[in-house]
Design an enzyme around this catalytic site. Structure first.
Site, PDB file in Angstrom:
ATOM      1  N   ASN A  15      -0.421 -61.252  88.384  1.00 13.26           N
ATOM      2  CA  ASN A  15       0.145 -59.978  88.831  1.00 13.26           C
ATOM      3  C   ASN A  15       1.075 -59.445  87.741  1.00 13.26           C
ATOM      4  OD1 ASN A  15       1.246 -57.813  90.123  1.00 13.26           O
ATOM      5  ND2 ASN A  15       2.252 -58.972  91.764  1.00 13.26           N
TER       6      ASN A  15
ATOM      7  N   LYS B  25       2.431 -56.686  87.672  1.00 11.99           N
ATOM      8  CA  LYS B  25       3.414 -55.741  88.240  1.00 11.99           C
ATOM      9  C   LYS B  25       3.396 -54.434  87.406  1.00 11.99           C
ATOM     10  CE  LYS B  25       5.739 -59.586  90.335  1.00 11.99           C
ATOM     11  NZ  LYS B  25       6.938 -60.193  90.881  1.00 11.99           N
TER      12      LYS B  25
ATOM     13  N   HIS C 190       2.895 -56.713  99.281  1.00 10.23           N
ATOM     14  CA  HIS C 190       3.781 -57.467  98.378  1.00 10.23           C
ATOM     15  C   HIS C 190       5.233 -57.173  98.772  1.00 10.23           C
ATOM     16  CE1 HIS C 190       5.768 -58.968  94.792  1.00 10.23           C
ATOM     17  NE2 HIS C 190       4.645 -59.600  94.508  1.00 10.23           N
TER      18      HIS C 190
ATOM     19  N   GLU D 227       7.720 -56.623  97.059  1.00  7.68           N
ATOM     20  CA  GLU D 227       8.335 -55.538  96.286  1.00  7.68           C
ATOM     21  C   GLU D 227       7.962 -54.171  96.873  1.00  7.68           C
ATOM     22  OE1 GLU D 227       7.018 -56.884  92.434  1.00  7.68           O
ATOM     23  OE2 GLU D 227       8.373 -58.586  92.587  1.00  7.68           O
TER      24      GLU D 227
ATOM     25  N   GLU E 243       4.525 -66.024  99.546  1.00  5.20           N
ATOM     26  CA  GLU E 243       5.476 -65.736  98.475  1.00  5.20           C
ATOM     27  C   GLU E 243       6.877 -65.636  99.075  1.00  5.20           C
ATOM     28  OE1 GLU E 243       3.672 -63.855  94.727  1.00  5.20           O
ATOM     29  OE2 GLU E 243       4.203 -62.223  96.054  1.00  5.20           O
TER      30      GLU E 243
ATOM     31  N   GLY F 285      10.655 -64.270  90.951  1.00  5.15           N
ATOM     32  CA  GLY F 285      11.411 -63.812  89.787  1.00  5.15           C
ATOM     33  C   GLY F 285      12.756 -64.491  89.607  1.00  5.15           C
TER      34      GLY F 285
ATOM     35  N   SER G 141       7.849 -67.739  91.106  1.00  6.82           N
ATOM     36  CA  SER G 141       8.315 -68.537  89.958  1.00  6.82           C
ATOM     37  C   SER G 141       7.342 -69.639  89.566  1.00  6.82           C
ATOM     38  CB  SER G 141       9.713 -69.109  90.227  1.00  6.82           C
ATOM     39  OG  SER G 141      10.656 -68.060  90.326  1.00  6.82           O
TER      40      SER G 141
ATOM     41  N   GLY H 181       5.823 -63.182  86.453  1.00 10.53           N
ATOM     42  CA  GLY H 181       6.412 -63.205  85.111  1.00 10.53           C
ATOM     43  C   GLY H 181       5.630 -64.007  84.083  1.00 10.53           C
TER      44      GLY H 181
END
Ligand code: 13P
Length: 246
Positions: A8, A10, A91, A93, A163, A169, A206, A228
């Protein structure tokens, strides 16, 4: 069964060239690995960059209507016609930006109606975890998103991504045993709602080359949703290799 590894990206990178560069290296690696299904989830505007390389993609979201006057939204029908296979829905976010369980339910239905495989994201916050509410939160997210429509649908594929929001993150991944227990709960709850669903559960939060194996050896964990670390070429190449070795 192959391990599903979704990158992902993002809202990264900023150019088609950088996206192409990242994905070229992952794609070449992934094609040589027999036990990994690699899927890239770039920003919408770079989906073709990846599809043109013969790789699988996930959209990071879609709208719940197929067409019409919805400025700025992305149609699930258009995604399917473009050749997209997966779509991430709900998600955290996006939930943080106001997406409700009801909207997520409508998006799930739209994805399935259009032959896309939804990757439904669920997970609790730090405060909910500390208050011992993890299972209640997961139950609520699943029952509201899958509601009373899902039991009527036969034979669809579903990926659920567990998640935990506190792990996204932060560098503080969930303990693999803890994640595995949460996933067993997700599996049982989902089966109460939908009888004959083809479902797998993946972990996100993470994930890196050091902790991935610990997750993938657990019985309920069929892959990873990587944020990330998917933007770091060498790290992600290792992630693909590790997923292939489990
Ligand atoms: P990180 O891997 O950066 O924690 O992000 C996880 C995530 O949100 C994937 O969807």
């Amino acid at each position: 069964m192959k391990k599903l590894v979704i990158a992902n990206f993002k809202m990264n990178p900023a150019t088609a060239g950088e996206t192409s560069d990242l994905v070229r290296s992952y794609g070449e690696k992934a094609k040589a690995l027999e036990k990994v299904e690699f899927v890239a989830a770039p920003p919408f505007i770079f989906l073709l960059e990846i599809l043109n390389k013969g790789l699988e993609v996930a959209a990071q979201d879609c709208f719940y209507e197929d067409s019409g006057a919805y400025t700025g939204e992305i149609s699930p029908l258009a995604l399917q016609k473009l050749g997209v296979q997966y779509v991430i829905i709900g998600h955290s976010e996006r939930r943080r930006m106001g997406e409700t369980d009801e909207i997520i339910g409508k998006k799930l239905q739209a994805a399935i109606r259009n032959g896309l495989i939804p990757v439904l994201c669920v997970g609790e916050t730090q405060a909910e975890k500390e208050a011992g509410q993890r299972e209640a939160v997961l139950k609520q997210q699943l029952s509201q998103a899958l509601g009373n429509w899902a039991s009527a649908i036969r034979d669809f594929q579903l990926v659920v991504a567990y998640e935990p929001i506190w792990a996204i993150g932060t560098g503080l991944a969930c303990e693999p045993d803890e994640a595995n227990r949460a996933m067993e709960f997700i599996l049982n709850e989902t089966k109460k709602i939908i009888k004959d669903v083809k479902m797998i559960i993946i972990y996100g939060g993470s994930v890196d080359a050091n902790n991935l194996k610990g997750f993938l050896v657990k019985p309920n964990i069929s892959g990873a949703l990587v944020g990330g670390a998917s933007l770091k070429k060498e790290e992600f190449a290792k992630i693909l290799e590790i997923a292939n070795s489990v």
